[in-house]
Design an enzyme around this catalytic site. Sequence first.
Site, short mmCIF file in Angstrom:
data_model
loop_
_atom_site.label_atom_id
_atom_site.label_comp_id
_atom_site.label_asym_id
_atom_site.label_seq_id
_atom_site.Cartn_x
_atom_site.Cartn_y
_atom_site.Cartn_z
N ASP A 110 -10.94 2.78 4.42
CA ASP A 110 -11.19 1.33 4.33
C ASP A 110 -12.69 1.04 4.29
O ASP A 110 -13.11 -0.07 3.96
CB ASP A 110 -10.61 0.63 5.57
CG ASP A 110 -9.39 -0.21 5.25
OD1 ASP A 110 -9.25 -0.64 4.09
OD2 ASP A 110 -8.59 -0.44 6.17
N GLN A 116 -4.45 -1.64 9.86
CA GLN A 116 -4.39 -2.96 9.24
C GLN A 116 -4.95 -4.02 10.19
O GLN A 116 -4.61 -4.05 11.38
CB GLN A 116 -2.94 -3.29 8.83
CG GLN A 116 -2.77 -4.56 8.03
CD GLN A 116 -3.45 -4.53 6.65
OE1 GLN A 116 -3.61 -3.48 6.04
NE2 GLN A 116 -3.85 -5.68 6.16
N LYS A 143 0.85 -1.20 0.00
CA LYS A 143 0.00 0.00 0.00
C LYS A 143 0.88 1.25 0.00
O LYS A 143 0.66 2.19 -0.76
CB LYS A 143 -0.93 0.00 1.23
CG LYS A 143 -2.06 -1.03 1.11
CD LYS A 143 -2.85 -1.19 2.40
CE LYS A 143 -3.80 -2.39 2.29
NZ LYS A 143 -4.56 -2.67 3.51
N1 GUN Z 1 -6.83 -7.00 6.45
C1 GUN Z 1 -7.20 -7.74 5.39
N2 GUN Z 1 -7.74 -6.94 4.44
C2 GUN Z 1 -7.72 -5.69 4.94
C3 GUN Z 1 -8.13 -4.43 4.41
O1 GUN Z 1 -8.68 -4.30 3.31
N3 GUN Z 1 -7.91 -3.36 5.23
C4 GUN Z 1 -7.36 -3.48 6.47
N4 GUN Z 1 -7.21 -2.37 7.19
N5 GUN Z 1 -6.96 -4.63 6.97
C5 GUN Z 1 -7.14 -5.73 6.20
#
Ligand code: GUN
Length: 293
Positions: free
Chosen positions: A119, A96, A52
């Site tokens: 998100d 995350q 990311k």
């Molecule tokens: N863990 C697995 N997928 C995601 C996501 O799309 N965003 C976040 N913050 N954590 C994750």
Amino acid sequence: MQLIDGKKISIQIQEQIALEVKQMLLAGKKQPHLAAVLVGNDGGSETYVANKIKTCEKVGFKSTLIRHPEYVTEEKLLQTVIDLNNNNDVDGFIVQLPLPRHINEQKVLETILPSKDVDGFHPINVGRMVLNLPCYVSATPYGIVQLLEKYNIQTSGKNCVVIGRSHIVGSPMSILMAKNTSLGNCTVTLCHSKTENLINHTKQADIIICALGSPEFLKADMVKEGVVVIDVGTTRVESTSAKNGFVLKGDVKFDEVAPKCSFITPVPGGVGPMTIASLLKNTLLAAKKEIYS
Ligand code: GUN
């Protein structure tokens, strides 16, 4: 059978975003800024967050990574979230997941300002998504919708089976596919661990979205000819032949299912890259204050 190339579409989206960032900077606006909070050292989460951050740099976003050790207190993590809420330079941020067990994940997510929740996990954004109101749609479902659109896959009136009811993918996906919107209007069946005779559902499906996190779960005898298969699984499976000791496996037994499909996403290179592209799209919306003004 046509392969749905998520990597290619993701790069196209990144190029569009990069162009928009250039124009924003030329117009004297500030650089969009995404922050990510990472707790602990889980290998998968490390990789996702690193990707990311790397992609932010590619499109010209500013990015900040805030790390906490596995044993961080809930109070300290909540304070980090509050600081990011109050930081006017940060347009959007993510925490995350998963978080360590001693931390109340829902409490953390609900502390994020909905206007910075790129998100789309805050109940306000989830609720607005359900009601068809402007919101951040969470990145993986948003990425899948964009793939279906790009490949002109007809959804109206089709039977869509979603396998897995997670808050991150299965549940929002089932809502998006049933919506009365141009990409939607499916008859959706949401299957999960208590579903009886799953095969009876999958055999009827025109579109299957497999998001249960069980490597090679969907087999050829479970699908009909011409089905569209979207594989959301990304499980690390140990492999002695791989350089880093593991390979990424999807939820679909690709080699045997693919020949029966009209369209299918590979793993890697399907849904995964789209998740990042969608997160960046949401961050751009946040920087432009398009959802919450
Ligand atoms: N863990 C697995 N997928 C995601 C996501 O799309 N965003 C976040 N913050 N954590 C994750």
